[in-house]
Motif scaffolding. Structure first.
Motif, mmCIF file in Angstrom:
data_model
loop_
_atom_site.group_PDB
_atom_site.id
_atom_site.type_symbol
_atom_site.label_atom_id
_atom_site.label_comp_id
_atom_site.label_asym_id
_atom_site.label_seq_id
_atom_site.Cartn_x
_atom_site.Cartn_y
_atom_site.Cartn_z
ATOM 1 N N PRO A 152 0.834 -1.205 0.000
ATOM 2 C CA PRO A 152 0.000 0.000 0.000
ATOM 3 C C PRO A 152 0.865 1.250 0.000
ATOM 4 N N GLU A 153 0.333 2.321 -0.597
ATOM 5 C CA GLU A 153 1.091 3.567 -0.659
ATOM 6 C C GLU A 153 1.378 4.091 0.746
ATOM 7 N N VAL A 154 0.405 3.958 1.631
ATOM 8 C CA VAL A 154 0.604 4.344 3.032
ATOM 9 C C VAL A 154 0.745 3.059 3.837
ATOM 10 N N PRO A 155 1.894 2.809 4.444
ATOM 11 C CA PRO A 155 2.115 1.547 5.158
ATOM 12 C C PRO A 155 1.112 1.337 6.287
ATOM 13 N N LEU A 156 0.759 0.071 6.507
ATOM 14 C CA LEU A 156 -0.100 -0.269 7.626
ATOM 15 C C LEU A 156 0.700 -0.223 8.922
ATOM 16 N N THR A 157 0.027 0.170 9.984
ATOM 17 C CA THR A 157 0.671 0.096 11.288
ATOM 18 C C THR A 157 0.728 -1.363 11.726
ATOM 19 N N ARG A 158 1.481 -1.623 12.778
ATOM 20 C CA ARG A 158 1.582 -2.996 13.291
ATOM 21 C C ARG A 158 0.209 -3.535 13.687
ATOM 22 N N ARG A 159 -0.600 -2.717 14.358
ATOM 23 C CA ARG A 159 -1.921 -3.168 14.791
ATOM 24 C C ARG A 159 -2.848 -3.365 13.585
ATOM 25 N N GLU A 160 -2.740 -2.498 12.586
ATOM 26 C CA GLU A 160 -3.555 -2.669 11.370
ATOM 27 C C GLU A 160 -3.181 -3.962 10.656
ATOM 28 N N GLN A 161 -1.895 -4.291 10.646
ATOM 29 C CA GLN A 161 -1.463 -5.550 10.037
ATOM 30 C C GLN A 161 -2.037 -6.742 10.808
ATOM 31 N N ASP A 162 -2.084 -6.614 12.152
ATOM 32 C CA ASP A 162 -2.675 -7.676 12.962
ATOM 33 C C ASP A 162 -4.146 -7.867 12.607
ATOM 34 N N PHE A 181 -7.621 -8.507 21.900
ATOM 35 C CA PHE A 181 -7.844 -7.825 23.182
ATOM 36 C C PHE A 181 -8.071 -6.328 22.989
ATOM 37 N N ILE A 182 -8.905 -6.004 21.996
ATOM 38 C CA ILE A 182 -9.293 -4.614 21.755
ATOM 39 C C ILE A 182 -10.800 -4.578 21.579
ATOM 40 N N SER A 183 -11.378 -3.374 21.673
ATOM 41 C CA SER A 183 -12.830 -3.257 21.563
ATOM 42 C C SER A 183 -13.278 -3.419 20.118
ATOM 43 N N GLU A 184 -14.563 -3.724 19.963
ATOM 44 C CA GLU A 184 -15.109 -3.876 18.619
ATOM 45 C C GLU A 184 -15.075 -2.548 17.861
ATOM 46 N N ASP A 185 -15.315 -1.440 18.558
ATOM 47 C CA ASP A 185 -15.242 -0.123 17.908
ATOM 48 C C ASP A 185 -13.827 0.161 17.408
ATOM 49 N N THR A 186 -12.834 -0.254 18.199
ATOM 50 C CA THR A 186 -11.441 -0.061 17.762
ATOM 51 C C THR A 186 -11.155 -0.900 16.524
ATOM 52 N N VAL A 187 -11.687 -2.116 16.487
ATOM 53 C CA VAL A 187 -11.526 -2.958 15.296
ATOM 54 C C VAL A 187 -12.109 -2.257 14.074
ATOM 55 N N LYS A 188 -13.319 -1.700 14.232
ATOM 56 C CA LYS A 188 -13.965 -1.013 13.117
ATOM 57 C C LYS A 188 -13.110 0.136 12.599
ATOM 58 N N SER A 189 -12.505 0.875 13.521
ATOM 59 C CA SER A 189 -11.632 1.989 13.115
ATOM 60 C C SER A 189 -10.424 1.481 12.339
ATOM 61 N N HIS A 190 -9.827 0.390 12.807
ATOM 62 C CA HIS A 190 -8.681 -0.175 12.102
ATOM 63 C C HIS A 190 -9.083 -0.694 10.712
ATOM 64 N N ILE A 194 -7.564 0.382 7.147
ATOM 65 C CA ILE A 194 -6.992 -0.605 6.220
ATOM 66 C C ILE A 194 -7.603 -0.454 4.838
ATOM 67 N N LEU A 195 -8.919 -0.321 4.769
ATOM 68 C CA LEU A 195 -9.591 -0.167 3.469
ATOM 69 C C LEU A 195 -9.099 1.081 2.756
ATOM 70 N N ARG A 196 -8.953 2.167 3.519
ATOM 71 C CA ARG A 196 -8.486 3.417 2.919
ATOM 72 C C ARG A 196 -7.075 3.270 2.369
ATOM 73 N N LYS A 197 -6.191 2.657 3.142
ATOM 74 C CA LYS A 197 -4.799 2.524 2.721
ATOM 75 C C LYS A 197 -4.623 1.550 1.557
ATOM 76 N N LEU A 198 -5.458 0.513 1.520
ATOM 77 C CA LEU A 198 -5.356 -0.464 0.428
ATOM 78 C C LEU A 198 -6.117 -0.007 -0.812
ATOM 79 N N GLY A 199 -6.948 1.020 -0.658
ATOM 80 C CA GLY A 199 -7.771 1.453 -1.775
ATOM 81 C C GLY A 199 -8.861 0.442 -2.083
ATOM 82 N N ALA A 200 -9.357 -0.213 -1.036
ATOM 83 C CA ALA A 200 -10.354 -1.279 -1.212
ATOM 84 C C ALA A 200 -11.760 -0.748 -0.990
#
Length: 236
Positions: A152-162, A181-190, A194-200
């Protein structure tokens, strides 16, 4: 061989054990957009039933009697070149995988595969892709040119890769949150990041982009990312 019902993938199931056949029928019929159209218990009946049932895909058990099964797959490919063949196998040997691919099989999954991975592999095979189970770590397909890694043009963070690794396994937001071990809202944000960075466009498109990058026409677990797969829940 077009499906008789619009949007329905007709699947012929070829397995020796009655218990496995019944299980596969349930898996296919419970997968949205798929329908079992026959379960020949003998290889010699497969071609005859394929002629009458007109399947879009064939799922075969590749265990004992592998040589005979591969011969049947070759016959299917010769007579019905548009039918996608997916194998459920017991061997992780790369040589066996390559032998199966050479026989015209386009999906090679371990026999303990999940319904979502099986459904995704069938659709991918119909689209002309080759899918190898992510449990198989070292596969070296022959005559396949190397692919340019997907970056991706903008690299994923470690947590986004997870989170992406979890998406590749078909996990829901709730399951991802529990596993990481994160909240569902945090997952949604990640996931949105990810979709934005991958252009998906969506989660399924993101998975497709990553899997396609491993090798032209190949989505096996041996290439650039570690996990794989499938029918991704659309719960951003």
């Amino acid at each position: 061989m077009a499906s008789t019902a619009r949007g329905v993938t007709r699947v012929l199931l070829l397995a020796d054990a009655p218990v496995l056949r019944r299980g596969l029928v349930s898996m296919i019929n419970e997968t949205a957009g798929m329908q079992s159209v026959g379960t020949p218990g003998e290889l010699r009946r497969a071609l005859t039933l394929a002629e009458s049932a007109r399947p879009d895909a064939v799922v075969v058990e590749l265990g004992q009697g592998r040589a005979a099964t591969l011969n049947a797959c070759r016959d299917l490919r010769r007579r019905f070149p548009r039918v996608a063949i997916v194998a459920l196998a017991t061997s992780e040997d790369p040589g066996v995988v390559n032998e199966a691919l050479a026989a015209g099989i386009r999906g090679y999954l371990m026999i303990n595969t999940s319904p979502t991975l099986l459904g995704w592999a069938i659709l991918a095979a119909r689209a002309g892709r080759t899918v190898v189970d992510p449990q198989i770590r070292r596969v070296e397909p022959t005559d396949v040119p190397a692919a340019k890694p997907f970056t991706p043009e903008v690299p994923l963070t470690r947590r986004e890769q997870d989170v992406l690794d979890e998406l590749l396994q078909g996990q829901s937001n709730r399951t991802i949150g529990r596993n990481l071990f994160i909240s569902e809202d945090t997952v949604k944000s990640h996931v949105k990041a990810i979709l934005r960075k991958l252009g998906a466009r969506d989660r399924a498109h993101a998975v497709s982009l990553v899997l396609s990058s491993r090798s032209p026409g190949c989505t096996c677990g041996a290439h650039s990312l570690q996990s794989a797969v499938p029918d991704v829940p659309a719960d951003i």
